[in-house]
Design an enzyme around this catalytic site. Structure first.
Site, PDB file in Angstrom:
ATOM      1  N   ASP A 204      43.256  23.178  15.669  1.00 25.53           N
ATOM      2  CA  ASP A 204      42.551  24.326  14.710  1.00 25.53           C
ATOM      3  C   ASP A 204      42.463  25.716  15.323  1.00 25.53           C
ATOM      4  O   ASP A 204      41.444  25.217  16.297  1.00 25.53           O
ATOM      5  CB  ASP A 204      41.467  23.801  12.927  1.00 25.53           C
ATOM      6  CG  ASP A 204      40.692  24.752  12.497  1.00 25.53           C
ATOM      7  OD1 ASP A 204      41.453  25.492  11.458  1.00 25.53           O
ATOM      8  OD2 ASP A 204      39.669  24.474  13.309  1.00 25.53           O
ATOM      9  N   GLU A 256      47.391  25.954  15.254  1.00 27.04           N
ATOM     10  CA  GLU A 256      46.637  27.535  14.598  1.00 27.04           C
ATOM     11  C   GLU A 256      46.722  28.079  15.519  1.00 27.04           C
ATOM     12  O   GLU A 256      45.467  28.296  15.994  1.00 27.04           O
ATOM     13  CB  GLU A 256      45.980  26.580  13.718  1.00 27.04           C
ATOM     14  CG  GLU A 256      45.389  27.863  12.630  1.00 27.04           C
ATOM     15  CD  GLU A 256      44.112  27.727  11.909  1.00 27.04           C
ATOM     16  OE1 GLU A 256      44.527  27.810  10.952  1.00 27.04           O
ATOM     17  OE2 GLU A 256      43.133  26.986  12.190  1.00 27.04           O
TER      18      GLU A 256
END
Length: 533
Positions: A204, A256
């Site tokens: 993330d 990401e």
């Protein structure tokens, strides 16, 4: 020829937001037992891997991205033993598991942060985070001008007068990646899940981890940026790659990475760093032939020099659902442009979403499918404010609609809520629209023209066709509003984004189309897969 352990180069990966997938105990929250119960559905759908958004112990201040303990499962989802069963049973069905890692921050309930609060200013415990004195005569002003992604200052003051940094919600204090304990802990967390059979991790906010230790004010055009895409970050992922490659078979690292500069993006995909990264240029691209062609071409050009496969994604748990977005005047996606009351033509959006599904599944590389996209679910835009939990909504005083509209629990069966999401009488954590009775998986399985049937057929063909998945593509001559390309050997994809029917290239067979052809021509907002001569 790629090795079998390089499955991630061409995989179809299904994103599961556990809270909204399937609930077995009737508490209104999805759980891991619910996912296990739906493994036959996922196997029949034809996906190769499951990516789980965070399933860890968490106060849920940001949908689980505020992790309190990486080695424990959130009690509402189940137990560590349940997670281990799920990983094992999914693999027995031919489906790998990807877990989510959040290196930028932890929960304010994490043991480290609680220790830091208790230890006070100047303590070693606070060195794991970014605690600083404030500015102003009495330290009453934040240490710098950085803003939170969720609105407001990126700094919160604690009772002893110091401030701590949080680039997201105040319940998500940022970690100090200059600290060796922070680096060591995350490598141990990787091993913890790899040892339990996880085939890879999704990282993330992968480009935000490293901060300039001087914490300067953010100035427009700052280079290097004080907290985004700093050069030192690549040392972190080189170390992670060594951990991933210490396993047999090697584990996959998926980042990401939201970056506008394609060359900076590609640096994360060098052979000793991440294996793949999310393609946000394609996700945010409007339904426009020239823009899509450019996004596809740029993506492939960026990935080729570093030998990494591209990824293609139309939606996830943070963005407006595809059928809603494609039914609007502005079909792109931008967080800053989200607004209440945007008109949507769902019939048009659904037609385009069907075509976009075939486009994304035909492109070279891996593809991500967010749960519910295969059902053609729209964004739920009339959630009662009292039900919304997303901090994006609350930190902006409701000006930002937030992301809960794409997180409403799935409809599986029946003609009234909870639509099989949980036992009869269950009240899902977000309310489901009653009109979803026509969109349940049960209804769509029996309908050969449904979105679910389209995805199941496309994924089955994608697995069968040797031309699809990882590899090369070649553009074919076409009109300006048409995308047409080949995948060797002998596969073609044509997408008509224009206002008039388009001719098809010479072909031996129509394999699949997102809508019926008209007199042998491709109607507007339609895609087709062809067997070429």
């Amino acid at each position: 020829m790629h090795q079998p352990h390089e499955w991630w180069r061409g995989a179809a990966i299904y994103q599961i937001y556990v809270r909204s997938f399937a609930d077995t105990d009737g508490d209104g929250v999805g759980d891991l037992a619910g996912v296990r119960s739906r493994l036959p559905y996922l196997a029949e759908l034809g996906v190769d891997a499951l990516w789980f958004t965070p399933w860890y112990a968490s106060p849920m201040a940001d949908g689980g991205y505020d992790v309190a303990d990486y080695r424990a499962i959130h009690p509402a989802f189940g137990s560590l033993g349940e997670a281990e069963k799920l990983i094992s049973e999914a693999l027995a069905s031919g489906i790998r598991t990807i877990v989510d890692i959040v290196p930028n921050h932890v929960s304010d309930r994490h043991r480290w942060f609680q220790d830091a609060l208790a230890a006070g200013p100047g303590s070693p415990e606070r060195d794991r985070f970014w605690f600083r004195e404030g500015r102003g005569e009495r330290g009453e002003l934040p240490p710098n001008n950085w803003m939170s992604q969720f609105g407001g200052s990126a700094w919160t003051r604690v009772p002893d007068g110091q401030w701590y940094l949080h680039r997201f919600a105040s319940a998500q204090p940022d970690l100090n990646w200059q600290h060796p304990e922070v680096r060591r802990e995350h490598e141990e967390v990787l091993r913890f899940w790899f040892d339990r059979g996880a085939a890879g991790v999704r990282i993330d906010s992968a480009a935000e981890v490293i901060k300039d230790p001087a914490l300067p004010d953010l100035v427009d055009g700052a280079d290097p940026h004080p907290y985004l895409d700093r050069d030192e970050i690549h040392d972190v992922y080189r170390d992670w790659r060594k951990v991933a490659e210490s396993y047999t078979p090697p584990r996959a690292l998926i980042g990401e990475v939201w970056l506008p500069d394609p060359e900076r993006f590609a640096r994360y995909l060098r052979p000793d760093e991440l294996h793949t990264a999310f393609n946000f240029g394609f996700l945010t691209c409007p339904w426009d032939a020239a823009r899509l062609r450019e996004a596809i071409a740029t993506t492939l050009a960026v990935h080729t020099p570093v030998g990494a496969p591209a990824t293609w994604v139309l939606a996830n748990h943070d963005v407006t659902r595809t059928v809603t977005r494609y039914g609007r005047a502005d079909t792109g996606f931008d967080f800053a442009a989200k607004a209440h009351g945007t008109p949507t033509d769902l019939a048009l959006g659904t037609r385009r979403a069907r075509a976009a599904a075939l486009l994304s599944l035909a492109l070279p590389g891996s593809v991500y499918l967010y749960q519910g996209e295969e059902l053609g679910l729209p964004e739920v835009e009339d959630l009662p404010h009292s039900a919304i939990e997303d901090p994006m909504f609350h930190r902006t005083g409701g000006a930002d609609p937030g992301r809960d509209g794409c997180r409403v629990p799935l409809p599986w069966s029946g003609d009234a809520p909870p639509f099989g999401f949980g036992p009869e009488g269950t009240r899902p954590w977000l309310p489901q629209p009653r009109h979803w009775s026509a969109m349940t998986a049960e209804q769509q399985v029996a309908d050969r023209g449904s979105m679910l049937s389209l995805y199941r057929t496309a994924l089955r063909l994608r697995r069968r066709e040797t031309a699809l998945g990882d590899g090369q593509m070649t553009w074919l001559p076409s009109g300006p509003q048409v995308l047409s390309f080949t995948r060797d050997p002998g596969f073609g994809c044509v997408v008509n984004l224009g206002s008039e029917p388009a001719p098809l290239p010479p072909h031996r067979q129509v394999l699949l189309s997102s809508a019926p052809l008209t007199d042998g021509q491709l109607p507007t907002d339609t895609a087709v897969w062809l067997r070429l001569p």
